[in-house]
Design a protein around this motif. Structure first.
Motif, mmCIF file in Angstrom:
data_model
loop_
_atom_site.group_PDB
_atom_site.id
_atom_site.type_symbol
_atom_site.label_atom_id
_atom_site.label_comp_id
_atom_site.label_asym_id
_atom_site.label_seq_id
_atom_site.Cartn_x
_atom_site.Cartn_y
_atom_site.Cartn_z
ATOM 1 N N ALA A 436 0.936 -1.193 0.091
ATOM 2 C CA ALA A 436 -0.084 -0.048 0.065
ATOM 3 C C ALA A 436 0.966 1.263 0.219
ATOM 4 C CB ALA A 436 -0.933 -0.057 1.331
ATOM 5 N N PHE A 437 2.170 1.342 0.528
ATOM 6 C CA PHE A 437 3.075 2.369 0.637
ATOM 7 C C PHE A 437 3.356 2.742 -0.840
ATOM 8 C CE2 PHE A 437 7.387 3.991 0.108
ATOM 9 C CZ PHE A 437 7.262 5.104 0.746
ATOM 10 N N HIS A 438 3.446 1.345 -1.780
ATOM 11 C CA HIS A 438 4.005 1.742 -3.096
ATOM 12 C C HIS A 438 2.910 2.251 -4.121
ATOM 13 C CE1 HIS A 438 6.973 0.506 -6.443
ATOM 14 N NE2 HIS A 438 5.858 0.142 -6.942
ATOM 15 N N THR A 439 1.607 1.521 -3.805
ATOM 16 C CA THR A 439 0.398 2.083 -4.519
ATOM 17 C C THR A 439 0.198 3.460 -4.310
ATOM 18 O OG1 THR A 439 -1.169 1.316 -3.091
ATOM 19 C CG2 THR A 439 -0.554 -0.263 -4.884
ATOM 20 N N THR A 440 0.596 4.046 -3.131
ATOM 21 C CA THR A 440 0.347 5.613 -2.879
ATOM 22 C C THR A 440 1.435 6.331 -3.097
ATOM 23 O OG1 THR A 440 0.594 5.056 -0.354
ATOM 24 C CG2 THR A 440 -1.635 4.829 -1.206
ATOM 25 N N VAL A 441 2.512 5.791 -3.635
ATOM 26 C CA VAL A 441 3.522 6.683 -4.180
ATOM 27 C C VAL A 441 3.518 6.684 -5.451
ATOM 28 C CG1 VAL A 441 6.194 6.629 -4.361
ATOM 29 C CG2 VAL A 441 5.283 6.111 -2.125
ATOM 30 N N VAL A 471 -2.991 -5.457 -0.863
ATOM 31 C CA VAL A 471 -4.074 -4.365 -0.542
ATOM 32 C C VAL A 471 -5.300 -4.960 -0.952
ATOM 33 C CG1 VAL A 471 -2.376 -2.529 -1.781
ATOM 34 C CG2 VAL A 471 -4.120 -3.610 -3.152
ATOM 35 N N SER A 472 -6.531 -4.108 -0.442
ATOM 36 C CA SER A 472 -7.779 -4.865 -0.397
ATOM 37 C C SER A 472 -8.318 -4.718 -1.451
ATOM 38 C CB SER A 472 -8.473 -3.774 0.654
ATOM 39 O OG SER A 472 -8.895 -2.786 -0.133
ATOM 40 N N LYS A 547 -0.312 2.565 4.261
ATOM 41 C CA LYS A 547 -0.138 1.876 5.601
ATOM 42 C C LYS A 547 -1.065 2.257 6.642
ATOM 43 C CE LYS A 547 3.820 -0.474 4.032
ATOM 44 N NZ LYS A 547 5.470 -1.269 4.256
ATOM 45 N N ASP A 548 -1.465 3.466 6.624
ATOM 46 C CA ASP A 548 -2.251 4.001 7.686
ATOM 47 C C ASP A 548 -3.668 4.410 7.193
ATOM 48 O OD1 ASP A 548 -0.206 4.149 9.420
ATOM 49 O OD2 ASP A 548 0.500 5.959 8.725
ATOM 50 N N GLU A 549 -4.659 4.201 8.136
ATOM 51 C CA GLU A 549 -6.117 4.595 7.790
ATOM 52 C C GLU A 549 -6.213 5.952 7.364
ATOM 53 O OE1 GLU A 549 -7.516 5.721 12.503
ATOM 54 O OE2 GLU A 549 -8.316 3.978 11.653
ATOM 55 N N TRP A 550 -7.346 6.174 6.912
ATOM 56 C CA TRP A 550 -7.607 7.659 6.036
ATOM 57 C C TRP A 550 -9.141 7.754 6.480
ATOM 58 C CZ3 TRP A 550 -7.564 8.839 0.487
ATOM 59 C CH2 TRP A 550 -7.383 10.332 0.099
ATOM 60 N N ARG A 551 -9.152 9.055 7.151
ATOM 61 C CA ARG A 551 -10.384 9.566 7.303
ATOM 62 C C ARG A 551 -10.603 10.990 6.900
ATOM 63 N NH1 ARG A 551 -13.294 7.209 11.581
ATOM 64 N NH2 ARG A 551 -12.087 5.414 12.889
ATOM 65 N N LYS A 596 -9.768 1.949 5.736
ATOM 66 C CA LYS A 596 -8.626 0.979 6.342
ATOM 67 C C LYS A 596 -7.384 1.109 5.922
ATOM 68 C CE LYS A 596 -12.364 -2.143 8.146
ATOM 69 N NZ LYS A 596 -12.740 -3.553 8.045
ATOM 70 N N PRO A 597 -6.208 0.853 6.633
ATOM 71 C CA PRO A 597 -4.995 0.598 5.995
ATOM 72 C C PRO A 597 -5.019 -0.274 4.709
ATOM 73 C CG PRO A 597 -4.855 0.852 8.486
ATOM 74 C CD PRO A 597 -6.185 0.753 7.997
ATOM 75 N N ALA A 598 -4.303 -0.059 3.565
ATOM 76 C CA ALA A 598 -4.151 -0.914 2.646
ATOM 77 C C ALA A 598 -5.591 -0.808 1.754
ATOM 78 C CB ALA A 598 -3.581 -2.029 2.856
ATOM 79 N N GLY A 599 -6.493 0.003 2.234
ATOM 80 C CA GLY A 599 -7.902 -0.010 1.749
ATOM 81 C C GLY A 599 -8.280 0.814 0.554
#
Length: 608
Positions: A436-441, A471-472, A547-551, A596-599
């Motif tokens: 999930a870090f990679h997909t968001t970089v 990832v989800s 890797k962290d949740e997002w609100r 959620k993380p990686a969601g």
């Protein structure tokens, strides 16, 4: 005391004047909107340097320019022979991009100079928020070619930055700029204090694959040749463009994803038909799988199936013949069946077969009714490799077959020159298990160069592809919106009969691969990303967490005033399930979300 002060003042003024006399301004030029300024000067009569100023602040400090040729330097310095200026305003309309309309507006200056006995030039194009530069070597009456030993192009950064280091399909490594060892691929992204910079490349049709290395001084980067010791330049010669994009926000970097396309040469070949964008599923290596995939593609509104490596025998064997399918595949029957159902066939070819048979197979595949080719394990790193690729791109483009280039090749805007080049790899897709870090970089780095074939591995009830997916499911759906590619490879390892989870994969049936308009709404590099894209009257939104949740909340201000819409959302539920909801929205609606993380969160918005 008064005499001492006067003497000191005189000495100081003399020193300043002496220092200033060593710097001669050659040119300064503003972008069309006047927010970006380029300055070029000659230092001590021998060093040509530039700097870039954005909104009054130097973003790139005085940095060296030039090429080092394999010739003795018999002169004491550089001789500036003249400058020319040019203003360009262009509206590009494309059916194969992230935006249907691309505005290519810039101010240009060309600086001619004499160095090492050759007439050279450096060309700058200044756009709002970005700068591009390239070198020209004029024809010479005694030499037809020279060797470029190194490129002096430098980028001095006045503040501290974090560099996201990577190479083609590797993971990303965020490091302080001055801790860089080795090199980093282009485009590379640097994140500073309220400042983001992308340094990239455009229009490479026969240069070595240059990269970024640490410069000679603190806080600097420079262009490095990592695959070739030198570059052969047949005169007259043009180098690829070096690009600098500057943004105050991470999402603002996306504005420069079209810069390589703008800098590449327009298409010159006149082809009667136009390339068809779309989605594909990969078939197993037998006739029945071809039939099954065609049936599935028709149900899913996919445009293509593909026979990958092995359809003409072992791909790395020189004896395998791409003119003859293996006995398990009746290519004629599969192609005909596809034509009856509106589904085309794409064929994979290894570099070995391509080098040996390209000129023969292009007319042959057209005769078979094949719609496209995928190149595999090509050389996108060396000068000889990039030269071969540019020639091959032209040949495939002129044949009217669509093209997908895999493995280490990354784009430099050549899909403008060769419109049938729909996509390429040069990315760590699902084949290589990105987290999930990679997909968001990726949206803030590699995707600034252009389209990438991500090879999605969406699960089904029989196979979860746990090795590949980090990832989800909802993020997988969202990434088909976030990750731009006119040709998308979906269900990479999946078999059609295993996909009985129709409610979950319904999003793949309607999501387009090309767009009329794209907006990067929210996000931060390595943390999260939210992208909205429009095709026709529909909007699609993809949101992904690292890797962290997002609100947060999502404003729908981009919708048309006075119209009603239906929004359908796909989000992660428990037990690796997807939750699907439909409700009414309008312009100005605010959608709260929790990822959620990686969601992820995927949304389709339809008028009415």
């Amino acid at each position: 005391m008064k005499k001492i002060i006067t003497a000191l003042a005189t000495l100081l003024i003399c020193n300043v004047l002496t220092a200033f006399s060593q710097v001669k301004e050659i040119a300064h030029i503003l972008s069309p909107g006047a927010d970006t300024k380029l300055e070029v000067a000659l230092f001590a009569q021998k060093q040509l340097k530039y700097r870039v100023i954005k909104k009054g602040e130097a973003v790139i400090g005085w940095s060296e320019l030039g090429l080092k040729l394999n010739l003795p330097d018999t002169t004491t310095g550089l001789k500036i022979s003249g400058t020319t200026r040019y203003t360009h305003c262009e509206k590009i309309v494309t059916q194969l991009g992230e935006n249907q309309v691309i505005y290519n507006n810039y101010n240009q200056v060309k600086i001619n100079y004499l160095s090492q006995g050759f007439n050279l030039a450096v060309v700058f194009r200044v756009f709002d928020g970005s700068v591009a530069l390239r070198y020209l070597i004029a024809a010479h009456d005694k030499q037809k070619e020279v060797n470029i030993l190194s490129e002096k192009t430098e980028f001095k950064l006045p503040q501290a930055y974090t560099l996201y280091q990577y190479h083609q399909e590797s993971v990303f490594k965020p490091i302080p700029l001055d801790s860089l060892t080795g090199s980093s691929d282009l485009p590379s992204t640097l994140a500073g204090n309220n400042s983001y910079i992308s340094i990239g490349e455009a229009d490479n049709t026969g240069y070595t694959k240059a990269e970024l290395a640490h410069g000679l001084t603190k806080g600097s980067l420079q262009i490095a040749f990592t695959k070739d010791k030198q570059v052969n330049a047949v005169l007259p010669f043009s180098s690829p463009w070096r690009t600098i994009g500057i943004s105050e926000t991470a999402t603002g970097l996306h504005y420069f994803s079209e810069l390589p396309y703008k800098l590449a040469h327009p298409a010159v070949s006149q082809i009667a038909n136009t390339p068809l964008a779309g989605k594909l599923i990969r078939a197993q290596l037998d006739t029945q799988s071809g039939f099954d995939c065609i049936d599935f593609a028709q149900k899913m509104n996919f445009q293509y199936i593909m026979f990958d490596a092995g359809w003409y025998g072992p791909e790395r064997s020189a004896s395998s013949d791409p003119r003859v399918p293996i006995q398990a595949i009746d290519m004629e029957r599969v192609v005909k069946y596809g034509q009856q159902h509106g589904v085309g066939v794409i064929l994979y070819l290894n570099y070995i077969a391509l080098q040996k048979h390209l000129d023969e197979i292009l007319p042959l595949y057209k005769k078979w009714g094949i719609k496209g080719i995928k190149f595999g394990f090509i050389d996108g790193l060396t000068q000889s490799g990039t030269k071969w690729l540019a020639t091959a791109m032209r040949k495939v483009n002129d044949s009217g077959l669509i093209l997908n280039i895999h493995d280490n090749y990354k784009p430099t805007g050549l899909s403008r020159t060769f419109p049938f080049l729909l996509t390429q790899e040069g990315v760590r897709g699902d084949e290589n298990s990105p987290d999930a870090f990679h997909t968001t970089v990726l949206p803030y780095t590699r995707f600034l160069a252009g389209a990438a074939d991500f090879t999605f591995c969406f699960p089904n009830p029989k196979q979860q592809f746990a090795k590949n997916l980090k990832v989800s499911k909802a993020q997988q759906l969202a990434l088909t919106v976030i990750n731009f590619s006119p040709l998308q490879s979906i269900f990479w390892y999946g078999k059609p009969k295993d996909y009985t989870n129709w409610d979950e994969i319904a999003f793949f049936k309607t999501v387009p691969t090309v767009w009329d308009r794209s907006i990067y709404l929210q996000g931060e590099i390595g943390k999260n990303i939210c992208v909205a894209r429009k095709n026709g009257k529909k909007w699609f939104i993809g949101s992904a967490a690292g890797k962290d949740e997002w609100r947060g909340s999502l404003s729908l201000d981009f919708l048309d005033e006075g119209k009603s819409y239906q929004a359908t959302t796909w989000e992660d539920a428990g037990n690796q399930k997807l939750s699907k909801k439909t409700f009414s929205v309008k312009k100005g609606s605010s959608l709260p979300f929790y990822i959620k993380p990686a969601g992820g969160l995927a949304i389709e918005i339809t008028p009415g």
